[in-house]
Structure formats: C-alpha cells, structure tokens
Design an enzyme around this catalytic site. Structure first.
Site, mmCIF file in Angstrom:
data_model
loop_
_atom_site.group_PDB
_atom_site.id
_atom_site.type_symbol
_atom_site.label_atom_id
_atom_site.label_comp_id
_atom_site.label_asym_id
_atom_site.label_seq_id
_atom_site.Cartn_x
_atom_site.Cartn_y
_atom_site.Cartn_z
ATOM 1 N N TYR A 253 -4.311 8.675 -6.459
ATOM 2 C CA TYR A 253 -4.790 7.288 -6.408
ATOM 3 C C TYR A 253 -6.175 7.192 -5.753
ATOM 4 C CZ TYR A 253 -5.015 2.371 -5.091
ATOM 5 O OH TYR A 253 -5.428 1.077 -4.918
ATOM 6 N N GLN A 254 -6.305 7.788 -4.562
ATOM 7 C CA GLN A 254 -7.585 7.627 -3.817
ATOM 8 C C GLN A 254 -8.734 8.269 -4.577
ATOM 9 O OE1 GLN A 254 -6.492 6.034 -1.126
ATOM 10 N NE2 GLN A 254 -4.718 7.109 -0.329
ATOM 11 N N ASP B 115 -10.725 -11.061 6.571
ATOM 12 C CA ASP B 115 -10.367 -11.480 5.220
ATOM 13 C C ASP B 115 -11.514 -11.150 4.251
ATOM 14 O OD1 ASP B 115 -9.551 -12.789 2.978
ATOM 15 O OD2 ASP B 115 -9.617 -14.805 3.834
ATOM 16 N N ALA B 116 -11.202 -10.363 3.238
ATOM 17 C CA ALA B 116 -12.246 -9.913 2.309
ATOM 18 C C ALA B 116 -12.821 -11.065 1.488
ATOM 19 C CB ALA B 116 -11.673 -8.839 1.391
ATOM 20 N N ASP C 170 -9.165 -1.722 -3.065
ATOM 21 C CA ASP C 170 -7.947 -0.928 -2.878
ATOM 22 C C ASP C 170 -6.932 -1.818 -2.177
ATOM 23 O OD1 ASP C 170 -5.992 0.897 -2.370
ATOM 24 O OD2 ASP C 170 -7.039 1.844 -0.696
ATOM 25 N N TYR D 37 4.514 5.357 -7.466
ATOM 26 C CA TYR D 37 4.301 3.934 -7.764
ATOM 27 C C TYR D 37 5.245 3.548 -8.906
ATOM 28 C CZ TYR D 37 -0.009 3.762 -4.957
ATOM 29 O OH TYR D 37 -0.921 3.795 -3.937
HETATM 30 N N1 SPD Z 1 2.323 -0.762 -6.100
HETATM 31 C C1 SPD Z 1 1.526 -0.178 -5.060
HETATM 32 C C2 SPD Z 1 0.059 -0.319 -5.278
HETATM 33 C C3 SPD Z 1 -0.638 0.118 -4.016
HETATM 34 C C4 SPD Z 1 -2.098 0.144 -4.102
HETATM 35 N N2 SPD Z 1 -2.749 0.366 -2.836
HETATM 36 C C5 SPD Z 1 -2.464 1.577 -2.213
HETATM 37 C C6 SPD Z 1 -3.276 1.825 -0.987
HETATM 38 C C7 SPD Z 1 -3.636 3.257 -0.843
HETATM 39 N N3 SPD Z 1 -4.915 3.451 -0.249
#
Ligand code: SPD
Length: 365
Positions: A128-129, A204-205, A223, A292
């Site tokens: 993901y990152q 708060d973004a 993110d 996920y």
């Molecule tokens: N369904 C989970 C989605 C999460 C997305 N953000 C994750 C943060 C990791 N840096």
C-alpha cells in the site's frame, strides 16, 4: 497497556487511562457511501473492533442489547468477514476521533486497527505505502514539494523520503494518537517522521488545505482511512477543489480509492467529481493488499492543467533512485512494471467507470 486475546474489546480505556463506556457516537455516512452500503440495514452499527475466541474480525461491530451481544456487519463491506488470528493485544485506546487498537497477529505481524478497520499489517504494508507514494511521484519529472494527508503511521513519509528531488514534505494528520502509537509499535514505518524534510501538522486536513498557499505542491497524497468517521469529508467535492488549488500546474494527486469489488459506486462518484475539477487527467489504478477487504485497494490519480502527466509510463522511474547510494530499504512491491500494470482495469470496472463519467477520457478505455 496489555490486554488478553480472546476477549471482546468492549471495555475501552482512553490513552490517559480514563475508563470510557465504549459507546461510539453514531456516524453519519456520506451519500456516496450510502450507495455502497445499500444492502446494509444496520445504520446504527457501531465500529468497535472485536476479538472473539482469539480472532479479530473486521466485519463485526458489537452492540450490547439487553445483555445480549449482537454483531453487525461493517457498513463498508456488508456480508463479509475478514479475520486475523490474534496472539496478543498490545494497545487499545480511544482518541478524540476514533478507537485505536494494535495487536500481534499470528501470520501478518503487528496490526494497526482504527475504529475496527485494519489500516496496516507489518507483512503487507509495503504494498500500500509503496503504491500510493510512487505511483504519483514517479509520474512527474522532479517532485520537490509534497503534502501527505493522513498517513499518521509514517509509512508514506518513509516512501516519499526515497525521492532525492524532494525538498519539503508537509504531513497533516488529525489524530496524534495514531502518530504516537505508530512510533511505539511500528518504528519501521514511523521512521518516516525522522527525515529533516518532514514538517508535521496535527490537525484537520480540510482546514489545512483551505489555508494552503495556491500552487504550493507538486504532489498531494491522501492516505486516509475509509470515508466513515474522521475521513468522511475527504471524498467530497469541496475537498478535491482545495487540493486542485494547492497543486502546481501539472501537479498530481493520489487518493486512496477503496476496492473495485466492494465500492464501485464510490469509485464512480470520485472519478466523476475529479473529472470536473482536475483538468489534466484522471485515472484509476489498483494493487493487491491481502489484509484489506477483498484483497485489493485502489488509487485515484489526477493531474491539474499544465505540463501533461503520462501516469501509465513513469517518467521518473524508481529504478533510477534505487541505484543511488542513499537508498537504504529495498522496495518489496513496487517497480516500474507494476506501475504500468496497475492502470489495467478489469472489464467490469472499465464499463462501470465509463458509464458514469461526463466526458470519458480515452485513456481510461
Ligand atoms: N480499508 C482500509 C483502507 C486503509 C487505508 N489507509 C491505510 C493507512 C496506511 N498508511
């Protein structure tokens, strides 16, 4: 604070040790998500993370109705169970915004959970990152100023820091508890905060972006957690408008964009909104993250009017950076081939995405 696996997390404690009654305020669901959850009747479902018989189940939300525990589906993915076996619970607390849990799983290492939803695991966080960071940053020639929205665990910062061209990184995370917990339990991610180019803003973004100077950033990476709770506004039109204003001409946005299997309507809405706002281009990409829901996660990539951005063919390939001396940690998931492949959409999604956009971009075909 240690707690035993195998027991429900109904009895909450805040980080300062004060007991709380575990009641989570009712959450408003944005219209785009109402579509996604059309089949979920449990509008009053509570987002408590739950461990039952040594298993954490992301789909479950527990409610105590007259001494009887009733389990609801999570409104973001009704009718599904995503479970991880728990070795021990390492932390549980309640911030001003959400419930924060860290546990050690038997097969994915430590796991960070916010409001009952898995944010990352030690085993697959790399996918993901790396994707959410390098898809945008490798698509522009020489990124210098970057904003990370959310990302309080530090993993995206760690990845942004690989790019030598970057001179300034702002991060705006609303929940300080997420940062503190990550520093304690996920040092491999939180080391992202140590880079001297990083400027942390806790807040708060939506507000941060409203006040951001026009055309400040080459890239903005959103993110966020799922759009229920603190991240709700981050999928709405006004937020995308402030992002577009804060980007330079030809600047890029990469926004977490859920699962194509579960949230097609949300994806359609986001694309539709962004096509109106981002006059460069708008694309959807995706990658695999086993923990996920449905095992995949999407990314919405947009560029503002200006120098054209060819998202599918990275102009700033990561392999060039990998050979530089400052490159410490090997990439585990991302490479230039994965980058281009991420934009290939399954036929069903291609059709659905095409059907909703106002002026279909041939590049999405
Ligand atoms: N369904 C989970 C989605 C999460 C997305 N953000 C994750 C943060 C990791 N840096």
């Amino acid at each position: 604070m240690e707690a035993d696996a195998g027991r429900g997390l109904g009895c909450q404690k805040t980080m300062d040790g004060k007991a709380s009654n575990g009641i989570v305020p009712k959450k408003e669901i944005p219209s785009c998500c109402l579509k996604a959850m059309a089949s979920a009747p449990e509008l009053d479902a509570k987002c408590h993370s739950t461990v039952v018989s040594g298993w954490f189940s992301e789909h479950q939300s527990a409610s105590d109705k007259g001494n009887k525990m009733v389990y609801f589906n999570n409104p973001m993915w009704p009718g599904e169970a995503h479970s991880l076996q728990v070795e021990s619970i390492l932390f549980q607390g309640r911030s001003e915004y959400q419930e924060v849990v860290v546990f050690k799983s038997t097969s994915y290492g430590k796991v960070l959970v916010l409001d009952g939803i898995v944010q990352l695991t030690e085993k697959d966080e790399c996918a993901y990152q790396e994707m959410i960071t390098h898809l945008p940053l490798c698509s522009i020639p020489s990124p210098k100023t970057v904003l990370v929205v959310g990302g309080g665990d530090g993993g995206v910062l760690r990845e942004v820091a690989r790019h030598n061209s970057v001179e300034h990184i702002d991060i705006c995370e609303i929940d300080k508890m997420v940062i503190d917990v990550s520093k304690e339990f996920f040092p491999e991610l939180a080391k992202g905060f140590e880079d001297p180019r990083v400027h942390l803003h806790v807040g708060d973004a939506v507000d941060f972006l409203r006040r951001a100077p026009k055309e400040k950033y080459d890239a903005i990476i959103v993110d966020s957690s799922d759009p229920v709770g603190p991240a709700q506004e981050l999928v709405e039109k006004p937020f995308f408008e402030t992002i577009a204003k804060a980007l330079k001409p030809g600047g890029v946005l990469c926004n977490m964009a859920e699962s194509m299997w579960l949230h097609t309507h949300l994806i359609q809405d986001m694309i539709s909104i962004c096509r109106k706002i981002f006059k460069g281009s708008v694309h959807y990409a995706w990658g695999s993250v086993p923990t996920y829901p449905s095992g995949v996660i999407g990314f919405l990539l947009c560029s503002t009017e200006g120098p054209p951005v060819d998202f599918k063919n990275p102009i700033n390939p990561i392999e060039k950076l990998e050979s530089s001396a400052e490159y410490e940690r090997e990439l585990k998931f991302y490479n230039s081939e994965i980058h281009s492949a991420a934009f290939a959409l399954p036929s069903f999604l291609r059709r659905e995405v095409k059907a909703l956009v106002d002026s279909p971009d041939p590049a999405q075909d």
